[in-house]
Design a protein around this motif. Structure first.
Motif, PDB file in Angstrom:
ATOM      1  N   ALA A  19       0.843  -1.199   0.000  1.00  0.00           N
ATOM      2  CA  ALA A  19       0.000   0.000   0.000  1.00  0.00           C
ATOM      3  C   ALA A  19       0.874   1.243   0.000  1.00  0.00           C
ATOM      4  O   ALA A  19       1.962   1.261   0.568  1.00  0.00           O
ATOM      5  CB  ALA A  19      -0.908  -0.008   1.223  1.00  0.00           C
ATOM      6  N   GLY A  20       0.364   2.289  -0.629  1.00  0.00           N
ATOM      7  CA  GLY A  20       1.102   3.548  -0.675  1.00  0.00           C
ATOM      8  C   GLY A  20       0.963   4.202  -2.039  1.00  0.00           C
ATOM      9  O   GLY A  20       0.112   3.827  -2.845  1.00  0.00           O
ATOM     10  N   PHE A  21       1.822   5.184  -2.298  1.00  0.00           N
ATOM     11  CA  PHE A  21       1.777   5.903  -3.570  1.00  0.00           C
ATOM     12  C   PHE A  21       3.186   6.311  -3.979  1.00  0.00           C
ATOM     13  O   PHE A  21       4.143   6.157  -3.213  1.00  0.00           O
ATOM     14  CB  PHE A  21       0.863   7.134  -3.474  1.00  0.00           C
ATOM     15  N   ILE A  22       3.319   6.816  -5.212  1.00  0.00           N
ATOM     16  CA  ILE A  22       4.602   7.269  -5.738  1.00  0.00           C
ATOM     17  C   ILE A  22       4.606   8.794  -5.775  1.00  0.00           C
ATOM     18  O   ILE A  22       3.706   9.413  -6.340  1.00  0.00           O
ATOM     19  CB  ILE A  22       4.850   6.709  -7.156  1.00  0.00           C
ATOM     20  N   ALA A  23       5.610   9.393  -5.162  1.00  0.00           N
ATOM     21  CA  ALA A  23       5.763  10.842  -5.178  1.00  0.00           C
ATOM     22  C   ALA A  23       6.492  11.251  -6.457  1.00  0.00           C
ATOM     23  O   ALA A  23       7.553  10.713  -6.763  1.00  0.00           O
ATOM     24  CB  ALA A  23       6.555  11.298  -3.955  1.00  0.00           C
ATOM     25  N   ALA A  24       5.922  12.186  -7.201  1.00  0.00           N
ATOM     26  CA  ALA A  24       6.546  12.680  -8.430  1.00  0.00           C
ATOM     27  C   ALA A  24       7.338  13.943  -8.107  1.00  0.00           C
ATOM     28  O   ALA A  24       6.769  15.019  -7.952  1.00  0.00           O
ATOM     29  CB  ALA A  24       5.490  12.941  -9.499  1.00  0.00           C
TER      30      ALA A  24
END
Length: 300
Positions: A19-24
């Motif tokens: 779980a989580g996200f990618i920081a751009a």
């Protein structure tokens, strides 16, 4: 920080399952002045590209070193070339991300967009690509990101854009990296929904030509029809489907993303919304933490 195979497989598993996200964090030459203005740094405060990139690196360093920016909610981070070659608190950036934070590092490799033709903007040529990919591996980078843009629902244009993305993606795979293919659909397109349906079908067709081990990620505009890209997320050659914020506010992007449970976020402007150079560390960390919590919740 040269990468070994065990690290690569560990990072790949994390990107596929956790779980989580990618920081751009990959604003480049054209988008950097705007990003700095939003952060409270006016163009009069720096002179030339070197000073401009030094200012954006300070901002990125502040984000990366924040206690809220951790592997608990942030899976990965996309870097600009100069950021990859720079340091964060005395450590190479990729090492500061993975070694210190458990955040998987990616590299933006595209060099901007061609003029619009057939309703799309293809990527410009990427000089020295093979050398850049070798450098990325040497820095401990896991994957790449490459962006092109769809303006209208033109079937031939969309096929051209997807073909270019996959051709470049296979070069990245051959270099030992995982590509994030990013054929963005403009959120202001009057034919957004139609373009997205065409895009899904074209991507599925190309995915079916890939062999085992030729794995990719996809970064796509949050679709008008919720769940439109579920079939892409379920494809055996797709590690993960991530969403770009595309100009939506943080709240709207998160609301739209929440309706697509098989996508996670890869936001840029939405991540840094409300951050300012003039904030105290406590204020900065609180604002960043609030954004991270919203984006994580929408991605969970």
């Amino acid at each position: 920080m040269a990468r070994d195979n065990n690290t690569f497989e560990q990072q790949k598993s994390r990107m596929a399952k956790e779980a989580g996200f990618i920081a751009a964090l990959d604003q480049s030459g054209g988008s950097t002045p705007k990003a700095l203005r939003l952060y409270g740094v006016e163009e009069s405060e720096y002179s030339g590209d070197d000073e401009m990139f030094a200012e954006i690196h300070k901002m990125r360093t502040r984000i990366i070193t924040s206690p809220h920016f951790s592997s608990e909610k942030v899976l990965g981070a996309i870097l600009f070339e100069k950021t990859m070659r720079g340091e964060v608190e005395g450590r190479p950036t990729a090492e500061a991300l993975w070694g210190a934070k458990g955040v998987v590092p990616f590299l933006k490799i595209d060099k901007g967009l061609e003029d619009e033709a057939q309703g799309v903007q293809l990527m410009k040529p990427i000089p020295g690509l093979n050398d850049l990919l070798k450098e990325a591996v040497a820095h401990g980078i896991f994957g790449t990101k490459e962006r092109s843009v769809i303006k209208h629902a033109d079937r031939d244009g969309i096929e051209a854009i997807v073909t270019q993305q996959f051709e470049l993606g296979l070069q990245v795979v051959d270099a030992g990296l995982v590509p994030i293919l990013e054929p963005e659909v403009d959120i202001h397109s009057e034919t957004k929904a139609e373009a997205e349906a065409m895009l899904r079908d074209a991507i599925l067709s190309h995915l079916d030509t890939l062999e085992e081990g030729q794995d990719v990620m996809l970064k796509l505009t949050i679709p008008t029809a919720p769940g439109l890209y579920d079939a892409l997320a379920d494809h055996p050659r797709v590690v993960r489907v991530v969403a770009l914020s595309g100009g939506y506010s943080t709240d709207e992007a998160c609301e739209r993303l929440s309706a697509n449970p098989k996508m996670i976020a890869s936001f840029s402007r939405a991540l840094t919304e409300g951050l300012s150079k003039g904030q105290t560390d406590s204020e900065f960390n609180a604002a960043l933490g609030e954004n991270i919590d919203k984006i994580y919740a929408a991605s969970a």
